[in-house]
Design an enzyme around this catalytic site. Structure first.
Site, PDB file in Angstrom:
ATOM      1  N   TYR A  48      -2.944  15.140 -14.919  1.00 24.87           N
ATOM      2  CA  TYR A  48      -3.880  15.613 -13.892  1.00 24.87           C
ATOM      3  C   TYR A  48      -4.283  17.075 -14.118  1.00 24.87           C
ATOM      4  O   TYR A  48      -4.673  17.760 -13.166  1.00 24.87           O
ATOM      5  CB  TYR A  48      -3.273  15.454 -12.503  1.00 24.87           C
TER       6      TYR A  48
ATOM      7  N   ASN B 171      -2.946   6.758  -2.213  1.00 22.79           N
ATOM      8  CA  ASN B 171      -4.172   5.955  -2.196  1.00 22.79           C
ATOM      9  C   ASN B 171      -4.185   4.829  -3.226  1.00 22.79           C
ATOM     10  O   ASN B 171      -5.238   4.425  -3.722  1.00 22.79           O
ATOM     11  CB  ASN B 171      -5.420   6.847  -2.279  1.00 22.79           C
TER      12      ASN B 171
ATOM     13  N   LYS C  75      -0.191   3.359  -8.211  1.00 27.39           N
ATOM     14  CA  LYS C  75       0.570   4.548  -7.823  1.00 27.39           C
ATOM     15  C   LYS C  75       1.891   4.181  -7.128  1.00 27.39           C
ATOM     16  O   LYS C  75       2.104   3.022  -6.759  1.00 27.39           O
ATOM     17  CB  LYS C  75      -0.308   5.441  -6.933  1.00 27.39           C
TER      18      LYS C  75
ATOM     19  N   GLU D 252      -7.374   9.062 -21.363  1.00 28.36           N
ATOM     20  CA  GLU D 252      -6.263   8.622 -20.510  1.00 28.36           C
ATOM     21  C   GLU D 252      -5.496   7.455 -21.131  1.00 28.36           C
ATOM     22  O   GLU D 252      -4.267   7.370 -20.999  1.00 28.36           O
ATOM     23  CB  GLU D 252      -6.798   8.252 -19.125  1.00 28.36           C
TER      24      GLU D 252
ATOM     25  N   HIS E 224      -5.112   4.742  -9.380  1.00 30.27           N
ATOM     26  CA  HIS E 224      -5.933   5.680 -10.162  1.00 30.27           C
ATOM     27  C   HIS E 224      -6.836   4.852 -11.070  1.00 30.27           C
ATOM     28  O   HIS E 224      -6.431   3.801 -11.558  1.00 30.27           O
ATOM     29  CB  HIS E 224      -5.055   6.578 -11.039  1.00 30.27           C
TER      30      HIS E 224
HETATM   31  P1  IDP Z   1     -10.003   9.651  -7.699  1.00 30.72           P
HETATM   32  O1  IDP Z   1      -8.552   9.242  -7.775  1.00 30.72           O
HETATM   33  O2  IDP Z   1     -10.762   8.809  -6.706  1.00 30.72           O
HETATM   34  O3  IDP Z   1     -10.676   9.722  -9.038  1.00 30.72           O
HETATM   35  P2  IDP Z   1      -9.919  12.560  -7.767  1.00 30.72           P
HETATM   36  O4  IDP Z   1     -10.943  13.436  -7.137  1.00 30.72           O
HETATM   37  O5  IDP Z   1      -9.928  12.436  -9.266  1.00 30.72           O
HETATM   38  O6  IDP Z   1     -10.019  11.123  -7.074  1.00 30.72           O
HETATM   39  O7  IDP Z   1      -8.507  13.100  -7.292  1.00 30.72           O
HETATM   40  C1  IDP Z   1      -7.304  12.640  -7.899  1.00 30.72           C
HETATM   41  C2  IDP Z   1      -6.308  12.299  -6.822  1.00 30.72           C
HETATM   42  O8  IDP Z   1      -5.966  13.501  -6.117  1.00 30.72           O
HETATM   43  C3  IDP Z   1      -6.834  11.344  -5.735  1.00 30.72           C
HETATM   44  O9  IDP Z   1      -6.714   9.999  -6.071  1.00 30.72           O
HETATM   45  C4  IDP Z   1      -5.997  11.724  -4.535  1.00 30.72           C
HETATM   46  O10 IDP Z   1      -4.728  11.062  -4.582  1.00 30.72           O
HETATM   47  C5  IDP Z   1      -5.802  13.197  -4.738  1.00 30.72           C
HETATM   48  N1  IDP Z   1      -6.793  13.936  -3.958  1.00 30.72           N
HETATM   49  C6  IDP Z   1      -8.084  14.108  -4.237  1.00 30.72           C
HETATM   50  N2  IDP Z   1      -8.726  14.844  -3.305  1.00 30.72           N
HETATM   51  C7  IDP Z   1      -7.777  15.163  -2.414  1.00 30.72           C
HETATM   52  C8  IDP Z   1      -7.805  15.926  -1.200  1.00 30.72           C
HETATM   53  O11 IDP Z   1      -8.836  16.467  -0.756  1.00 30.72           O
HETATM   54  N3  IDP Z   1      -6.608  16.025  -0.546  1.00 30.72           N
HETATM   55  C9  IDP Z   1      -5.468  15.450  -1.003  1.00 30.72           C
HETATM   56  N4  IDP Z   1      -5.411  14.719  -2.144  1.00 30.72           N
HETATM   57  C10 IDP Z   1      -6.550  14.580  -2.827  1.00 30.72           C
HETATM   58 MG    MG Z   2     -10.277  10.964 -10.642  1.00 28.72          MG
END
Ligand code: IDP
Ligand code: MG
Length: 139
Positions: free
Chosen positions: A48, A111, A8, A125, A114
C-alpha cells in the site's frame, strides 16, 4: 486479462471466503492463482506504499495485518473493471446494492476486498504476491 483480488481479514474472519469467491466464479472471473497469508507490517506497507501519505495509512496497515487474507489472481474478459464493479464503492455505505462490499463489508476499513484499479497496477500487484510458476492458465 488478469487482476489481483485480496479477501481482507474481515472476510476470512467472518467465513465469507466461499461466498465471495462464488461472486467471481459466477460472473466470468476464474481463479488463476490463490494463497492464504498473514501479512506483516513491512509487507502491507510496501503493498500500500501509494497510500503512505494518506491519513488512513496506519489504520489500513493495522487492519490488513490483523489476520490472514486470501490473495488471488482473477482472470477473465475486462477482469480489472469487472472485479471493481463486483466489489462496489470503497465505502460500503455508498456501494451499490448487490455488490460484494454492500453485502459483506462493515465499514470503510473492514471493506471485505481489495481489487487492482488498473491493468498496469494489476501486473505490479500480481508480481508482488505471485511468481510466474504459481499462476495457471485459467482460460
Ligand atoms: P479501493 O480499495 O476501493 O481501491 P483505495 O482508495 O485504494 O480504495 O484505498 C485503499 C483502502 O484504504 C480502502 O479499501 C480502504 O480500506 C482504505 N481507505 C480508503 N479511504 C479511506 C478513508 O477515507 N478512511 C479510511 N480508510 C480508507
Ligand atoms: Mg485501491
Amino acid at each position: 486479462m488478469q487482476t489481483l483480488s485480496i479477501l481482507k481479514p474481515d472476510s476470512v474472519a467472518k467465513s465469507n471466503i466461499g461466498a465471495i469467491i462464488s461472486r467471481f466464479e459466477s460472473n466470468g472471473l476464474s481463479i488463476a492463482a490463490m494463497k492464504m497469508l498473514h501479512m506483516d507490517e513491512a509487507q502491507a506497507g510496501e503493498f500500500y506504499a501509494i497510500h503512505r501519505e494518506r491519513s488512513f495509512f496506519n489504520d489500513l496497515i493495522h487492519f490488513m495485518t490483523s489476520g490472514p487474507v486470501v490473495v488471488m489472481v482473477l482472470e477473465g474478459d475486462n477482469a480489472v473493471e469487472k472485479n471493481r464493479a463486483l466489489m462496489g464503492a470503497t465505502d460500503p455505505k455508498k456501494a451499490e446494492v448487490g455488490t460484494i462490499r454492500a453485502d459483506f463489508a462493515d465499514n470503510i476499513d473492514a471493506n471485505a476486498v481489495h481489487g487492482s484499479d488498473s491493468e498496469e497496477n494489476a501486473k505490479i500487484e500480481i508480481n508482488f504476491f505471485f511468481s510466474k510458476n504459481e499462476i495457471v492458465n485459467a482460460a
